[in-house]
Design a protein around this motif. Structure first.
Motif, short mmCIF file in Angstrom:
data_model
loop_
_atom_site.label_atom_id
_atom_site.label_comp_id
_atom_site.label_asym_id
_atom_site.label_seq_id
_atom_site.Cartn_x
_atom_site.Cartn_y
_atom_site.Cartn_z
N UNK A 10 55.66 37.71 40.70
CA UNK A 10 54.61 37.31 41.64
C UNK A 10 53.43 38.25 41.51
N UNK A 11 52.35 37.85 40.85
CA UNK A 11 51.18 38.73 40.77
C UNK A 11 50.34 38.66 42.04
N UNK A 12 49.47 39.65 42.20
CA UNK A 12 48.49 39.60 43.29
C UNK A 12 47.47 38.50 43.02
N UNK A 13 46.97 37.91 44.09
CA UNK A 13 45.88 36.95 44.00
C UNK A 13 44.58 37.69 44.32
N UNK A 14 43.64 37.65 43.38
CA UNK A 14 42.37 38.38 43.56
C UNK A 14 41.19 37.47 43.21
N UNK A 15 40.11 37.68 43.93
CA UNK A 15 38.88 36.93 43.70
C UNK A 15 37.72 37.89 43.66
N UNK A 16 36.82 37.69 42.71
CA UNK A 16 35.57 38.44 42.68
C UNK A 16 34.42 37.54 43.11
N UNK A 17 33.48 38.07 43.91
CA UNK A 17 32.35 37.26 44.38
C UNK A 17 31.09 38.11 44.43
N UNK A 18 29.98 37.52 44.10
CA UNK A 18 28.70 38.21 44.20
C UNK A 18 28.34 38.43 45.67
N UNK A 19 27.66 39.52 45.93
CA UNK A 19 27.30 39.87 47.30
C UNK A 19 26.07 39.07 47.75
#
Length: 444
Positions: free
Chosen positions: A414-423
């Motif tokens: 089970x990997x971590x769920x990660x999201x990148x988003x512009x500020x």
């Protein structure tokens, strides 16, 4: 006419099949009281019903002719004019360029408005890029061509160096990745292999030969944890820490289990043979576009070959893989693939119930092939018909324990769920289940 149509396979029908079992139940199921009101008549209590009503409402004026002609499954496809595709969501399809992008514009008829009476969504245009290669997708995000992007553990160091970008750690993903063997008696595979795969002790031996900690560390950069059962820590309240017993990585014990089943290297060529003298050779598939699954496949191949099991690892196109898994002649032996998970366990009924279309190791059974599958069927059916939350939780936990014990799917990590988003956004609230109230997002 669609969801309860026997000639149109769909997961909503799978979810309703537990309650609408007789023709009279279907006939009396729903009636229109006025243009905006429906009345549903259920033959018995059915706890997940309100959630199932989230199934999309479909446009009769666009699709009825396809239902009558028996061509519904081909009605909308990648060659359909976007103007022909009608839905009820916040956006409508404006443009589609095959293999490149999908462009959406705000639906002027969308029913939701904000507290001040302004029609949602706030953001009026969106573009989703279709990118097969995850490295290319990361590059598009890094250079500003994309505003937000799902981050793999291997992407982490690249993303943390970016300016004016926020990284969201959403915790363990509800998605599961697993190895599955084909147990379908109708499958186009050798019958002696079918006998291996149908043996729970064979599957347990394979499970013990998989280094889940190594997968978590090497494939996911340590941003994952071993998984031993069909749900992850994201599936609160059903999951708890001691729900599934740990399956140790133990090649020695795995070899003893296989020897106890009559597998041995009789001709001293380095590979095991079964009691009939057949070399234990397995063709392992996964989708070629997923680099994590490819890496996992190579690790599993290496470990199983230490046991004396020959593995032919063959990544193929995703659509071709799904066709093999879900349609006759079910020509596959072993596959590494995944499931997205669901908030209510009943929405996974089409996977866990023996009659389900996604019961992938042996789908669409008329009667359960094994005693343990019959027990899981009964638990899922009971859990859907009781209204006590606590009782439902315990019934599903019982079913999950049985599945973990029998290992029809060998769960991996089970990997971590990660999201990148512009500020650049306000009201941006990502979760492992999707964005919360995304219609309210706007630019700073």
């Amino acid at each position: 006419d669609v969801y309860l149509n026997k000639n149109i396979p769909n997961s909503t029908a799978d979810m309703l099949r537990g309650i609408l079992r007789e023709e009279k139940d279907v006939e009396n199921f729903v009636r229109a009281i006025d243009p905006y009101t429906l009345e549903f008549n259920l033959p018995k209590p059915f706890a997940p019903f309100l959630g199932i009503l989230a199934s999309p409402i479909l446009p009769k004026h666009k699709l009825e002719k396809f239902v009558k002609e028996g061509t519904f499954m081909q009605a909308w496809n990648v060659n359909t004019n976007p103007e022909e595709i009608v839905g009820t969501g916040p956006y409508k399809l404006k443009r589609y360029i095959k293999g490149q992008l999908v462009e959406y514009e705000a639906n002027p008829y969308y029913y939701r408005k904000d507290e001040g009476g302004k029609r949602l969504p706030y953001i009026k245009r969106r573009v989703a890029y279709i990118v097969q290669d995850p490295d290319t997708a990361l590059l598009m995000f890094s250079t500003g061509k994309a505003d937000y992007h799902g981050i793999r553990p291997t992407d982490l160091m690249t993303v943390v160096r970016l300016k004016e970008v926020s990284l969201f750690d959403l915790g363990p993903t509800p998605s599961t990745t697993f190895l599955v063997f084909n147990q379908n008696p109708q499958a186009d595979i050798p019958k002696y292999k079918l006998r291996w795969f149908q043996n729970s002790q064979f599957r347990r031996a394979i499970s013990m030969a998989i280094d889940r900690s190594g997968i978590s560390l090497l494939v996911y950069n340590g941003l994952a944890q071993p998984l031993y059962g069909p749900i992850t820590p994201a599936n609160r309240p059903y999951y708890y820490e001691e729900l599934f017993p740990e399956i140790p990585y133990d090649l020695k014990t795995a070899r003893k289990l296989l020897e106890g089943l009559g597998f041995s290297d009789r001709n001293k060529d380095g590979w095991l043979e079964d009691p009939e003298g057949n070399t234990v050779e397995i063709i392992l598939l996964t989708n070629a576009e997923n680099k994590e699954r490819q890496a996992i496949g190579n690790m599993i191949k290496e470990d199983l070959e230490k046991l004396g099991i020959k593995v032919i690892f063959n990544p193929i196109d995703f659509n071709a893989l799904v066709r093999r898994l879900t349609t006759p002649p079910y020509q596959w032996e072993a596959v590494i693939i995944g499931l997205t998970g669901s908030l209510d366990p009943h929405f996974g009924r089409n996977v866990w119930h023996s009659s389900g279309t996604l019961h992938m190791w042996n789908p669409r059974q008329k009667t359960p092939a094994t005693d343990w599958e019959r027990e899981v069927d009964e638990l899922f059916d009971r859990a859907s018909s009781v209204l006590s939350r606590e009782e439902r939780i315990e019934l599903y936990r019982q079913a999950y324990r049985i599945i973990a014990k029998e290992q029809p799917l060998i769960f991996l990590a089970t990997p971590k769920s990660m999201v990148g988003a512009r500020d650049k956004f306000e009201n941006y609230f990502p979760t492992v289940w999707g964005q919360y109230e995304e219609e309210y997002m706007f630019f700073k």
